[in-house]
Write a protein that holds these residues in place. Structure first.
Motif, PDB file in Angstrom:
ATOM      1  N   HIS A  98      31.228  84.830  54.300  1.00  0.00           N
ATOM      2  CA  HIS A  98      31.467  83.659  53.438  1.00  0.00           C
ATOM      3  C   HIS A  98      30.198  82.818  53.355  1.00  0.00           C
ATOM      4  O   HIS A  98      29.885  82.031  54.244  1.00  0.00           O
ATOM      5  CB  HIS A  98      32.618  82.819  54.014  1.00  0.00           C
ATOM      6  CG  HIS A  98      33.138  81.777  53.069  1.00  0.00           C
ATOM      7  ND1 HIS A  98      34.450  81.767  52.622  1.00  0.00           N
ATOM      8  CD2 HIS A  98      32.554  80.710  52.486  1.00  0.00           C
ATOM      9  CE1 HIS A  98      34.636  80.738  51.803  1.00  0.00           C
ATOM     10  NE2 HIS A  98      33.488  80.081  51.709  1.00  0.00           N
ATOM     11  N   ASP A 129      35.636  81.330  47.656  1.00  0.00           N
ATOM     12  CA  ASP A 129      36.298  80.093  47.220  1.00  0.00           C
ATOM     13  C   ASP A 129      36.669  80.113  45.731  1.00  0.00           C
ATOM     14  O   ASP A 129      36.807  79.065  45.105  1.00  0.00           O
ATOM     15  CB  ASP A 129      35.408  78.858  47.478  1.00  0.00           C
ATOM     16  CG  ASP A 129      35.159  78.619  48.949  1.00  0.00           C
ATOM     17  OD1 ASP A 129      36.013  79.025  49.765  1.00  0.00           O
ATOM     18  OD2 ASP A 129      34.127  78.013  49.293  1.00  0.00           O
ATOM     19  N   TYR A 202      40.562  73.967  45.032  1.00  0.00           N
ATOM     20  CA  TYR A 202      39.597  73.415  44.082  1.00  0.00           C
ATOM     21  C   TYR A 202      40.077  73.509  42.632  1.00  0.00           C
ATOM     22  O   TYR A 202      40.905  74.344  42.295  1.00  0.00           O
ATOM     23  CB  TYR A 202      38.268  74.182  44.177  1.00  0.00           C
ATOM     24  CG  TYR A 202      37.575  74.045  45.514  1.00  0.00           C
ATOM     25  CD1 TYR A 202      36.960  72.859  45.880  1.00  0.00           C
ATOM     26  CD2 TYR A 202      37.541  75.107  46.412  1.00  0.00           C
ATOM     27  CE1 TYR A 202      36.318  72.727  47.100  1.00  0.00           C
ATOM     28  CE2 TYR A 202      36.907  74.983  47.639  1.00  0.00           C
ATOM     29  CZ  TYR A 202      36.297  73.795  47.982  1.00  0.00           C
ATOM     30  OH  TYR A 202      35.669  73.669  49.183  1.00  0.00           O
ATOM     31  N   HIS A 230      40.428  80.539  49.997  1.00  0.00           N
ATOM     32  CA  HIS A 230      40.386  79.173  50.509  1.00  0.00           C
ATOM     33  C   HIS A 230      41.761  78.610  50.163  1.00  0.00           C
ATOM     34  O   HIS A 230      42.095  78.456  48.988  1.00  0.00           O
ATOM     35  CB  HIS A 230      39.266  78.389  49.817  1.00  0.00           C
ATOM     36  CG  HIS A 230      39.147  76.965  50.270  1.00  0.00           C
ATOM     37  ND1 HIS A 230      37.940  76.361  50.500  1.00  0.00           N
ATOM     38  CD2 HIS A 230      40.083  76.025  50.532  1.00  0.00           C
ATOM     39  CE1 HIS A 230      38.141  75.102  50.883  1.00  0.00           C
ATOM     40  NE2 HIS A 230      39.435  74.880  50.899  1.00  0.00           N
ATOM     41  N   HIS A 263      37.327  80.572  56.270  1.00  0.00           N
ATOM     42  CA  HIS A 263      37.046  79.436  57.170  1.00  0.00           C
ATOM     43  C   HIS A 263      38.326  78.773  57.682  1.00  0.00           C
ATOM     44  O   HIS A 263      38.602  77.608  57.395  1.00  0.00           O
ATOM     45  CB  HIS A 263      36.132  78.401  56.496  1.00  0.00           C
ATOM     46  CG  HIS A 263      36.479  78.080  55.063  1.00  0.00           C
ATOM     47  ND1 HIS A 263      37.703  77.601  54.698  1.00  0.00           N
ATOM     48  CD2 HIS A 263      35.755  78.200  53.930  1.00  0.00           C
ATOM     49  CE1 HIS A 263      37.711  77.422  53.390  1.00  0.00           C
ATOM     50  NE2 HIS A 263      36.547  77.787  52.893  1.00  0.00           N
ATOM     51  N   ASP A 418      29.906  79.776  55.870  1.00  0.00           N
ATOM     52  CA  ASP A 418      30.268  78.913  54.742  1.00  0.00           C
ATOM     53  C   ASP A 418      29.109  77.952  54.447  1.00  0.00           C
ATOM     54  O   ASP A 418      29.315  76.796  54.091  1.00  0.00           O
ATOM     55  CB  ASP A 418      31.556  78.143  55.044  1.00  0.00           C
ATOM     56  CG  ASP A 418      32.123  77.433  53.811  1.00  0.00           C
ATOM     57  OD1 ASP A 418      31.675  77.729  52.685  1.00  0.00           O
ATOM     58  OD2 ASP A 418      32.988  76.558  53.991  1.00  0.00           O
TER      59      ASP A 418
HETATM   60 ZN   LIG Z   1      35.881  77.354  51.051  1.00  0.00          ZN
END
Ligand SMILES: [Zn+2]
Length: 530
Positions: A98, A129, A202, A230, A263, A418
Motif C-alpha cells: 500500500h 484506496d 473517500y 480502505h 492499513h 501507506d
Molecule cells: Zn487508505
C-alpha cells in the motif's frame, strides 16, 4: 509410415536432450559453465528465506535476474562479484502492498524511489484506496519508459473507475454506468492489475452502494485478483467500524475474491479496543472459507488531508467550487459546523491533528488547536478556512497502541507504509516496525517480521516469483545490518532516509552497494501472473 519415422526420430532427439540436461549437473564441464554465469554471490550471511523456515548460514547465487543457486556456507563458487554479508541478515526485498508513489515514479528526480529502497523495499503497490490509474496498460508503459528504482504493481481503483464514468456525483450507479465500469475493470485485469481497490471512506467511493462494489470485485475475482479496501468507516463516521468490516467481508464473499483490509486500524477514541471485535469477525469469516488478510503501518498516527479528516462527505460532492460554495453557505452553516466539530472530536480533538505539509510553512508543525488559537478562531472555523486555502496534510493521532499491537501479531497481517507526504511512514515504516516491535518490544521475531514484509505479502498479492529467496525467483534481495537498521524520519522531520540497509538487489541488479545508491533504475512493472 514416413510420418511414423519422423515422429520416432523427434522423440529420440528429445530424449537425448533431456537425458543430457538431467545428467549435466554431474559433469565437471557443465559445472564450470554454471559457475561462470554467476553474476553476484552473497556469502556468509544469515539467510531468511521469507517462508516459515529457520534462518540459515547460506551463500546465494544470482544469475542475471534470478536466484540460481543456494549453497551451504563454505561452498565456494566463482562469481563476477561477491558480496560479503558476514554478521548481516540476507532477506527477500520487502514488498509494500500500500503506497502512493506514482507521482515520484513518474518524475525525473524521484523515480529511483530511494525512500523505499533505503527501507529495504524492492516492490511497491500503487492504486490503493480506490485511487490510481484506470488504464493499467498506459500507466505501466509510462512507468517502464520513465525508468523506476523499485518494481511496481498496480491495483485498479474503484473510485477512479467511478469518476471516469460518473464524475463525482452523489448517487448510486445505474445499470448502464455499472456496465461501463465493469468493462473498465475487465480491461484493467487483462492488462495485469493485481486486483481492484476501493476507498469507500473517500469521495467518490463513498457514494457507491455495496452491490456496485460486489459487481466490480467479482471481475477481479474472475481473474484471480484481490479486493483491497480502505473501509467505509474505520471509526464512527458513518456506518461504524464493525459494520464496515462486515461489508468488506460480504463483498469478498459474494465476489469470490481474496480480501485485503488496507492499513487496518481502530480509528479514534470511540472505537478504541474494537481491534478484538474486528479480529473475531475476521477469524470467523476465515473459518467459513473467506480468504482475508490485512496490511498495517507501525505508527499511532494516520496521515491524510485535513478536508478528508474532518469534512462531511456531502459537502465535498461534485467539484471543488461546489464544495467551497457549500462551506460558505449560511443555510448549511449550523449543520456543517456541528458535523465538523464531531469529526474533530472523534479523532481525539484539535490537539491530535498535527499539520505536516502546507504551502504556508509557518503553520507546519503546529496542531489545528495551536493554529486556531494563534488566529483567534474556533477550531471548526479554522478548519473551514484552511481547507479553502489549499491541501493541508495532517498527521492524525488517533490509534491506541493496544489495538496496533493486537493487530500486528495476527498471522494474516503484513507490513505496509501507506506513505504520504508529511508523514514519516513514507520514509521509515519498515525500519520503524523492526526497531520498535522486533528489537525493542520483542512483539515479533526477526523471522516473523521478514515474512510479514516479503513472503506472506507476495502470496497475498498473487506474486509467484517474488518475496522469497528461492531458486528461480527474481533476485530482489536485501542485506540488513540489524544493529543499524533504523528510522531517521519522525513527525518533525518526515523525509529523512532510513539507515541500515547495506545492499539492495532489484531484479539481480546491485542498486545499493555498501549503503550507497549507485544510480541504477532496475525496477520493472509487475503484472499479476497468469
Ligand atoms: Zn487508505
Amino acid at each position: 509410415m514416413k510420418n511414423y519415422f519422423n515422429y520416432l526420430f523427434t522423440l529420440i532427439v528429445i530424449l537425448l536432450i533431456f537425458s543430457s540436461c538431467m545428467s549435466g549437473t554431474t559433469k565437471p564441464k557443465l559445472l564450470v559453465n554454471t559457475e561462470a554465469e554467476i553474476d553476484i554471490l552473497i556469502i556468509n550471511g544469515t539467510v531468511y528465506s521469507g517462508e516459515n523456515t529457520s534462518p540459515q548460514q547460506l551463500n546465494v547465487a544470482i544469475c542475471k535476474q534470478e536466484v540460481c543457486g543456494i549453497y551451504p556456507k563454505g561452498v565456494t563458487k566463482k562469481a563476477h562479484k561477491t558480496i560479503d554479508a558476514s554478521g548481516k541478515i540476507v532477506s527477500p526485498g520487502f514488498i509494500d502492498p500500500h503506497t502512493h508513489t506514482l507521482a515520484e515514479l513518474l518524475s525525473q528526480d524521484k523515480n529511483n524511489n530511494l525512500n523505499y529502497l533505503s527501507q529495504g523495499v524492492t516492490t511497491v503497490v500503487n492504486g490503493n484506496d480506490g485511487d490510481g490509474p484506470v488504464n493499467i496498460k498506459l500507466m505501466s508503459e509510462r512507468l517502464t519508459k520513465n525508468g523506476i528504482g523499485t518494481n511496481v504493481a498496480l491495483l485498479v481503483g474503484h473510485g477512479s473507475v467511478r469518476k471516469q464514468v460518473m464524475g463525482k456525483v452523489q448517487r448510486y450507479a445505474n445499470e448502464d454506468e455499472l456496465k461501463q465500469m465493469q468493462q473498465l475493470v475487465t480491461k484493467a485485469m487483462q492488462d495485469g492489475a493485481l486486483g481492484i481497490s476501493s476507498g469507500l471512506y473517500y469521495v467518490p467511493g463513498s457514494y457507491a452502494n455495496t452491490e456496485e462494489v460486489v459487481a466490480l470485485a467479482t471481475i477481479a475475482g474472475n481473474y484471480h485478483g484481490i479486493y483491497d479496501t480502505h473501509l467505509r468507516d474505520e471509526s464512527t463516521f458513518s456506518i461504524g467500524f464493525a459494520a464496515a468490516l462486515d461489508e468488506a467481508i460480504y463483498i469478498a464473499e459474494q465476489a469470490k475474491t481474496h480480501l485485503n483490509l488496507a492499513h487496518i486500524k481502530a480509528l479514534g477514541v470511540d472505537v478504541w479496543g474494537q481491534s478484538q471485535i474486528a479480529i473475531d469477525k475476521i477469524t470467523q469469516a476465515q473459518r467459513r472459507g473467506v480468504s482475508i488478510s490485512a496490511d498495517q503501518y507501525p505508527w499511532l498516527a494516520s496521515g491524510t488531508k485535513l478536508h478528508s479528516a474532518v469534512m462531511p462527505k456531502w459537502v465535498m460532492a461534485d467539484s471543488v467550487s461546489a464544495f467551497h460554495k457549500r462551506l460558505n453557505d449560511p443555510e448549511l452553516s449550523s449543520r456543517l459546523k456541528a458535523e465538523i466539530k464531531e469529526n474533530i472530536r472523534r479523532r481525539g480533538g484539535a490537539k491530535s491533528l498535527l499539520i505536516t505539509d502546507f504551502k504556508d510553512e509557518n503553520i507546519v508543525g503546529l496542531t489545528l488547536k495551536d493554529v486556531a488559537k494563534q488566529q483567534g478562531l474556533t477550531t471548526v472555523n479554522m478548519a473551514i478556512k484552511l481547507v479553502q486555502q489549499g491541501d493541508v496534510r495532517v498527521a492524525s493521532f488517533n490509534m491506541s497502541s493496544e489495538d496496533v499491537e493486537r493487530f500486528m501479531v495476527q498471522p494474516w497481517v503484513i507490513t505496509s507504509s501507506d506513505g504520504t507526504n508529511g508523514h514519516p511512514r513514507k520514509y521509515a515504516s519498515f525500519p520503524k516496525k523492526f526497531q520498535n516491535y522486533v528489537m525493542h518490544k520483542k512483539l515479533l521475531s526477526v523471522n516473523q517480521f521478514i515474512q510479514q514484509s516479503s513472503g506472506k505479502t507476495a502470496r497475498i498479492l498473487g506474486l509467484t516469483d517474488r518475496g522469497l529467496i528461492k531458486e528461480g525467483y527474481k533476485a530482489d534481495i536485501i542485506v540488513i545490518d540489524k544493529k543499524n537498521f533504523k528510522a531517521n524520519a519522525n513527525f518533525s522531520k518526515w523525509n529523512k532516509y532510513s539507515s541500515g540497509i547495506e545492499h539492495v538487489l532489484v531484479n539481480g541488479q546491485h542498486v545499493i552497494e555498501s549503503g550507497r545508491y549507485v544510480n541504477k533504475l532496475a525496477g520493472q512493472f509487475v503484472p499479476l501472473p497468469r
